[in-house]
Design an enzyme around this catalytic site. Structure first.
Site, PDB file in Angstrom:
ATOM      1  N   ARG A 259      58.164  20.426  67.996  1.00 60.48           N
ATOM      2  CA  ARG A 259      57.532  19.816  66.649  1.00 60.48           C
ATOM      3  C   ARG A 259      58.903  19.473  66.014  1.00 60.48           C
ATOM      4  NH1 ARG A 259      51.540  21.201  65.840  1.00 60.48           N
ATOM      5  NH2 ARG A 259      50.758  20.914  68.265  1.00 60.48           N
ATOM      6  N   ARG A 274      55.897  27.862  60.480  1.00 60.47           N
ATOM      7  CA  ARG A 274      55.981  26.590  60.846  1.00 60.47           C
ATOM      8  C   ARG A 274      57.289  26.155  61.199  1.00 60.47           C
ATOM      9  NH1 ARG A 274      53.389  21.571  59.116  1.00 60.47           N
ATOM     10  NH2 ARG A 274      51.627  23.548  57.421  1.00 60.47           N
ATOM     11  N   GLU A 346      45.454  27.192  59.241  1.00 63.99           N
ATOM     12  CA  GLU A 346      44.909  26.863  60.123  1.00 63.99           C
ATOM     13  C   GLU A 346      46.067  27.309  61.027  1.00 63.99           C
ATOM     14  OE1 GLU A 346      45.824  23.364  60.583  1.00 63.99           O
ATOM     15  OE2 GLU A 346      45.869  23.120  62.962  1.00 63.99           O
ATOM     16  N   SER A 349      42.211  24.419  66.152  1.00 69.56           N
ATOM     17  CA  SER A 349      41.535  22.856  65.715  1.00 69.56           C
ATOM     18  C   SER A 349      42.166  21.957  67.373  1.00 69.56           C
ATOM     19  CB  SER A 349      43.360  22.123  65.213  1.00 69.56           C
ATOM     20  OG  SER A 349      42.657  20.835  65.248  1.00 69.56           O
ATOM     21  N   ARG A 386      51.756  31.597  65.203  1.00 73.85           N
ATOM     22  CA  ARG A 386      49.945  32.090  64.062  1.00 73.85           C
ATOM     23  C   ARG A 386      49.470  33.268  64.572  1.00 73.85           C
ATOM     24  NH1 ARG A 386      49.038  26.177  62.051  1.00 73.85           N
ATOM     25  NH2 ARG A 386      51.949  25.237  61.265  1.00 73.85           N
TER      26      ARG A 386
END
Length: 420
Positions: A259, A274, A346, A349, A386
């Site tokens: 990403r 992140r 988060e 998802s 995460r």
RNA sequence: GGUGGCGUGUCUGAGCGGCCAAAAGAGCACGCCUCGAAAGCGUGUGUUGGGGAAACUCAACCGUGGGUUCAAAUCCCACCGCCACCGCCA
């Protein structure tokens, strides 16, 4: 992509959905208008074409003067057919173009609003009280345990990069093994997909729209690096017709995810919350559209099972309309409690994309009623960094050692990560 | 990277520029036969789009995109993919 017939019959539903998402409502009218023109153009072309087909046949049969004469008019007709065809193709492309800009029609139950307007569905577990000591964050713990090296990550690959070392690396393997073995138990087919994909796969899954700036593009080769194995998993059955009795088809993909994280400067700059590259086990399901809502709940349940097994407090939120991806009609996020941030963040998802994604990718199923688009759903089983953050921070002891959740102990052969 | 071959429906596999949505076989569905099944026999069996309440009808589709032609699965070009051999390589 949205079903144009549905839009034709229910323009107000689509308008309301666009409005709820905070997206362009006028697209609906544009599609209807251009679709009208498109159908007229198709008709004009097809009538001319039919005429040409008949005439061409008589040319083949004719002889001599008769033939010369027919050829004359056939030539004239050919140019008219060609023009009509060009016009038809243009209008088809335009219709497609505008229709592709429309997002999936919202589930009526999805909360309307912006990112912060999510609805909390439930809390599971209680955030731990750190009575006798101040909890350390995952960067510090990672350093003490020799598990995470962000400094050298930055040296070699820039910001938002890291090395997992020692127990950090072992923890990834344990998480992946636990995730895959429970997914297999639940009936998923484990998959290691390609992470380098071609444009049809990337476009088909809808990542070249709003999300395009976060995709790594290898221009020399015309390829893309995927940000999630959702892409190769969804595209796995591209252009196929699946037998109805095989549904749902469930896959658990393990892959690296890339990403760019463009536009997130200053957000989560510390640590590995992140990052540009991480590994993830993703669930993906192709199912009957009538089953999609139930399937969505199942995916959510498997996600919860995972968090429960990691013994981490979390909450489940119903993501608000303005924060949904364009393919999703409803999305549930699980947010794990991160002690040092005193916040839920988060970690997984799950999205119901109904037939939206399948229509683009041309994935259909066949039953007694005929051939229709399938529904596709995806959900994170575990996103490694995460989850590592959540485990280290929630299960830390005052000296910086970390207790290993019971479910992972068989995979790690230890109950506790000690300082190096 | 080089050379050669190939890409047709669910699959195998024919296909002379017009008579080709496309032979044949397999598969599948239904029917007959049978106590039931197999075998055998018979019938049916693509997708997408336009029009239509429907029956139906018209158009498009033979890897993808262009081109030639009155007319392309068929001829030409480019690209993609597959196979074989050679070269290189973890």
């Amino acid at each position: 992509m949205i079903d144009i017939k549905f839009l034709r019959d229910n323009p107000d539903v689509v308008r309301a959905s666009q409005k709820g998402r905070g997206e362009d409502v006028t697209l609906v009218g544009q599609v209807i208008e251009i679709d009208e023109k498109r159908r007229v153009a198709i008709n004009e072309f097809e009538l001319l074409r039919a005429e040409q087909n008949t005439l061409s046949k008589s040319v083949g049969a004719a002889k001599g003067d008769e033939k010369t004469k027919l050829l004359e008019s056939a030539k004239d007709l050919a140019t008219r057919v060609k023009n009509a065809d060009v016009k038809r193709a243009e209008l088809e492309a335009q219709t497609q173009n505008i229709a592709l800009q429309l997002s999936n029609v919202l589930d009526p139950k999805a909360p309307i609003g912006k990112e912060e307007d999510f609805v909390v569905l439930e809390h599971v577990g209680t955030p731990r009280e750190f009575q006798n000591f101040e909890p350390k964050d995952h960067v510090e713990l990672g350093k003490l345990l020799g598990a995470i090296d962000t400094e050298r990550g930055a040296k070699v690959s820039g910001s938002r990069s890291y090395y997992l070392t020692g127990v950090g690396a072992l923890l990834e393997f344990a998480l992946v093994n636990y995730a895959i073995s429970s997914a297999v138990k639940a009936g998923f087919t484990p998959v290691i997909p390609p992470v380098l994909v071609n444009p049809p796969a990337m476009e088909g899954t809808g990542f070249l729209g709003q999300a395009a700036e976060n995709v790594y593009h290898l221009e020399k080769d015309g390829m893309y690096l995927v940000g999630t194995s959702e892409v190769p998993l969804a595209a796995y059955h591209m252009d196929e017709v699946l037998p109805a009795d095989k549904l749902p088809l469930r896959y658990a993909g393990y892959s690296t995810c890339f990403r760019r994280e463009a536009g997130t400067y200053g957000k989560d700059t510390r640590g590995i919350i992140r990052v540009h590259q991480f590994d993830k086990v993703e669930m993906f399901s192709f199912c009957h559209p009538d089953q999609a809502i139930e399937e969505h709940q199942r995916l959510l349940q498997w996600e919860k099972d995972f968090l429960n097994a990691m013994e981490i407090p979390y909450r489940v939120i119903d993501v608000a309309s303005g924060d949904l991806g364009s393919s999703a009609n409803r999305k549930f996020d699980i947010e794990a409690w991160i002690p040092t941030q005193k916040a839920y963040r988060e970690v997984t998802s799950t999205s119901n994309c109904t037939e939206f994604q399948a229509r683009r990718l041309n994935i259909r199923f066949k039953d007694a009623d005929g051939i229709k688009a399938v529904a596709t759903l995806n959900g994170t089983l575990v996103a490694i960094p995460r989850m590592i953050v959540a485990i280290l921070e929630n299960h830390q002891n005052s000296d910086g050692s970390v207790n290993v959740p019971k479910a992972l102990q068989p995979f790690l052969g230890t109950q506790r990560f000690e300082l190096v």
